[in-house]
Design an enzyme around this catalytic site. Structure first.
Site, PDB file in Angstrom:
ATOM      1  CB  SER A  98      -0.918  -0.008   1.222  1.00 38.02           C
ATOM      2  OG  SER A  98      -0.158  -0.047   2.416  1.00 38.02           O
ATOM      3  N   GLY A 121      -4.923  -2.139   6.419  1.00 38.09           N
ATOM      4  CA  GLY A 121      -5.220  -2.996   7.560  1.00 38.09           C
ATOM      5  C   GLY A 121      -6.681  -3.015   7.976  1.00 38.09           C
ATOM      6  CB  CYS A 160       1.600  -5.536   1.872  1.00 41.70           C
ATOM      7  SG  CYS A 160       0.159  -4.948   2.802  1.00 41.70           S
ATOM      8  CB  THR A 214      -2.873  -5.983   5.156  1.00 41.81           C
ATOM      9  OG1 THR A 214      -2.623  -5.551   6.495  1.00 41.81           O
ATOM     10  CG2 THR A 214      -4.370  -5.911   4.885  1.00 41.81           C
ATOM     11  CB  CYS A 251       3.276  -4.200   9.966  1.00 42.35           C
ATOM     12  SG  CYS A 251       2.932  -2.846   8.806  1.00 42.35           S
TER      13      CYS A 251
END
Length: 261
Positions: free
Chosen positions: A8, A40, A70, A72, A177
């Site tokens: 992102s 998220g 990423c 997520t 993350c």
């Protein structure tokens, strides 16, 4: 050789730096969509739609592999990405390094976004890979956003809040993350307790970079001649690295690249 990375935002910098370390001669395509972050707290459908758009923009540059840098997107969109792009384009997801952290022994913590913390996905990884190790899930609200915009005060506040939730006896912290890897040493300093050894950190960037090379049958060659190209895509448009990326060593090192053809 050309490796694409998607996220992102600038969380992909850590994996990009690892690819560049292993193969200085590899062209890089960095594709992100910062206007839509954070991913998220978004619905799986939203994340999948945005991730597909970011991946398609990268795929248009004909890379040899695509790293989904990423957590997520790897949780919510990896299946859709692989269904659309493989087998023509290998897609490598990012998984928190829970297995190696547990193998090292001792209690450890997992720092992750609030939506990932306590999620069935993360709980499943803990169940499958943590064994008997004591695991503490630590939510880090606001940390990814603060890292994205190089908000120094915001980073300090978010790290301090997460450190306060981290048990003093942990021996390791899993960085759940990719944005967190850009402030890894600040996290290590925040969780270190007086009179105890430094806490080990377990990022994912090195593992996914190595896996990307394996998937395309390439060997690491850290002594290869530098001078590889770099394409930056923001929302599908060819752009420059965001100014905030240059606040981190990983972003500054990429600026030595020449324009990719």
């Amino acid at each position: 050789m050309k490796i694409a990375l998607m996220d992102s935002g600038i969380g992909l910098l850590a994996a990009a730096a690892e690819v560049r370390r292993l193969r200085p001669d590899a062209d890089l395509v960095l594709s992100s969509d910062p206007d839509s972050m954070p991913w998220g707290p978004r619905t799986p459908e939203y994340v999948t739609e945005r991730a597909l758009g970011v991946a398609r923009a990268a795929a248009a540059h004909r890379p040899d592999a695509l790293i989904v840098a990423c957590n997520t997107a790897s949780v919510r969109a990896l299946q859709a990405l692989r269904a659309e792009l493989e087998p023509g384009l290998p897609v490598i997801g990012t998984v928190p390094a829970i297995k190696p952290a547990s193998a090292a022994g001792g209690p450890f913590a997992i720092w992750a976004t609030p939506s990932t913390t306590g999620s069935p996905y993360q709980r499943g990884l803990i169940r499958d890979f943590a064994g008997a190790a004591a695991v503490t899930e630590v939510p880090c609200p606001g940390l990814a956003d603060a890292v994205q915009y190089a908000d120094e005060e915001g980073i300090d506040r978010a790290i301090a809040a997460a450190a306060a939730l981290t048990p003093p006896d942990v021996r390791a912290v899993v960085l759940g993350c990719t944005h967190y890897e850009l402030v890894a040493e600040r996290i290590r300093d925040a969780v270190r307790r007086f009179g105890r050894p430094a806490v080990d950190l377990y990022p994912s960037a090195g593992a996914v970079a190595a896996q990307a090379l394996r998937r395309i049958g390439a060997e690491p060659a850290p002594s290869a001649e530098p001078g590889a190209g770099l394409v930056v895509l923001l929302g599908g448009r060819v752009s420059e690295l965001p100014a905030a990326a240059l606040a981190y060593p990983e972003g500054r090192r990429l600026m030595v690249a020449t324009p990719a053809r």
